[in-house]
Design a protein around this motif. Structure first.
Motif, PDB file in Angstrom:
ATOM      1  N   LYS A  52       0.838  -1.198   0.000  1.00  0.00           N
ATOM      2  CA  LYS A  52       0.000   0.000   0.000  1.00  0.00           C
ATOM      3  C   LYS A  52       0.871   1.245   0.000  1.00  0.00           C
ATOM      4  O   LYS A  52       1.919   1.291   0.645  1.00  0.00           O
ATOM      5  N   ARG A  53       0.381   2.243  -0.724  1.00  0.00           N
ATOM      6  CA  ARG A  53       1.048   3.541  -0.736  1.00  0.00           C
ATOM      7  C   ARG A  53       0.793   4.239   0.594  1.00  0.00           C
ATOM      8  O   ARG A  53      -0.052   3.823   1.385  1.00  0.00           O
ATOM      9  N   SER A  54       1.502   5.331   0.836  1.00  0.00           N
ATOM     10  CA  SER A  54       1.350   6.078   2.085  1.00  0.00           C
ATOM     11  C   SER A  54      -0.079   6.552   2.312  1.00  0.00           C
ATOM     12  O   SER A  54      -0.507   6.691   3.452  1.00  0.00           O
ATOM     13  N   ASN A  55      -0.827   6.776   1.227  1.00  0.00           N
ATOM     14  CA  ASN A  55      -2.214   7.244   1.363  1.00  0.00           C
ATOM     15  C   ASN A  55      -3.198   6.082   1.559  1.00  0.00           C
ATOM     16  O   ASN A  55      -4.405   6.286   1.601  1.00  0.00           O
ATOM     17  N   ASN A 150       9.191   2.251   2.853  1.00  0.00           N
ATOM     18  CA  ASN A 150       9.927   3.433   2.431  1.00  0.00           C
ATOM     19  C   ASN A 150       8.994   4.637   2.524  1.00  0.00           C
ATOM     20  O   ASN A 150       7.873   4.508   3.015  1.00  0.00           O
ATOM     21  N   ASP A 151       9.433   5.790   2.071  1.00  0.00           N
ATOM     22  CA  ASP A 151       8.613   7.005   2.204  1.00  0.00           C
ATOM     23  C   ASP A 151       7.303   6.924   1.431  1.00  0.00           C
ATOM     24  O   ASP A 151       6.358   7.649   1.747  1.00  0.00           O
ATOM     25  N   ASN A 152       7.231   6.063   0.415  1.00  0.00           N
ATOM     26  CA  ASN A 152       6.057   6.028  -0.450  1.00  0.00           C
ATOM     27  C   ASN A 152       5.115   4.862  -0.207  1.00  0.00           C
ATOM     28  O   ASN A 152       3.959   4.920  -0.605  1.00  0.00           O
ATOM     29  N   GLN A 153       5.604   3.783   0.423  1.00  0.00           N
ATOM     30  CA  GLN A 153       4.746   2.604   0.551  1.00  0.00           C
ATOM     31  C   GLN A 153       5.256   1.638   1.612  1.00  0.00           C
ATOM     32  O   GLN A 153       6.374   1.754   2.089  1.00  0.00           O
ATOM     33  N   VAL A 154       4.391   0.663   1.922  1.00  0.00           N
ATOM     34  CA  VAL A 154       4.723  -0.451   2.818  1.00  0.00           C
ATOM     35  C   VAL A 154       4.301  -1.729   2.114  1.00  0.00           C
ATOM     36  O   VAL A 154       3.171  -1.828   1.626  1.00  0.00           O
ATOM     37  N   ALA A 155       5.205  -2.702   2.064  1.00  0.00           N
ATOM     38  CA  ALA A 155       4.907  -3.992   1.422  1.00  0.00           C
ATOM     39  C   ALA A 155       5.165  -5.103   2.426  1.00  0.00           C
ATOM     40  O   ALA A 155       6.139  -5.064   3.196  1.00  0.00           O
TER      41      ALA A 155
END
Length: 162
Positions: A52-55, A150-155
């Motif tokens: 998922k992205r940060s949003n 990372n700054d943009n997502q979590v996997a």
């Protein structure tokens, strides 16, 4: 005799009620952190289960073919630690090291085939996903989980047999 029967029934009911009140419910435990080591990474392949992205939006480029999920295969190849990114259109791999519990990817290599969509986007999303802070834990079922943030997502990746 009637009084003894009543007394036995009352006792049975009381003991049953008491025992039911003392039962414990299974505990749900939070994930337990595990240290990141080369041995732990190489013990399994790691199959992507969520990204998922940060949003909060799902990284849909990574899930276009559920039959072929992104899988990370950490290995030792003639004394060099490598990770292969499985099910990508291009062959993607990198040397890696674990330094102070952090995974560092070096020398990312890729073939240069002109992949059609959505495979090209899958490859691009793969490279973005594997860059970040790696952590390892065990879920409530005691199964290993690898997380890359990372700054943009979590996997999240589950351990699967090699």
């Amino acid at each position: 005799m009637k009084n003894i029967t009543k007394l036995m029934m009352a006792t049975t009911l009381a003991v049953g009620t008491f025992a039911a009140g003392c039962q414990t419910t299974p505990s749900v435990t939070a994930p337990v952190s595990q240290p990141i080591t080369t041995e732990a990474l190489q013990a399994h392949n790691w199959q992507l289960v969520d990204a998922k992205r940060s949003n909060g939006e799902k990284v849909t480029q990574l899930f276009f073919d559920p039959a072929k999920p992104l899988t990370l295969n950490f290995m030792n190849d003639n004394g060099t630690d490598r990770v292969a990114f499985v099910n990508t259109c291009n062959n993607l791999a990198a040397e890696y090291s674990v330094v102070n519990g952090n995974v560092q990817l070096n020398n990312v290599m890729a073939t240069m085939m002109a992949c059609p969509e959505p495979q090209a986007s899958f490859d691009t999303a793969t490279l973005a996903t594997v860059q970040g802070k790696y952590s390892m834990s065990k879920n409530a079922d005691n199964l290993p989980i690898l997380t890359i943030k990372n700054d943009n997502q979590v996997a999240h990746f589950k351990a699967v047999d090699k």
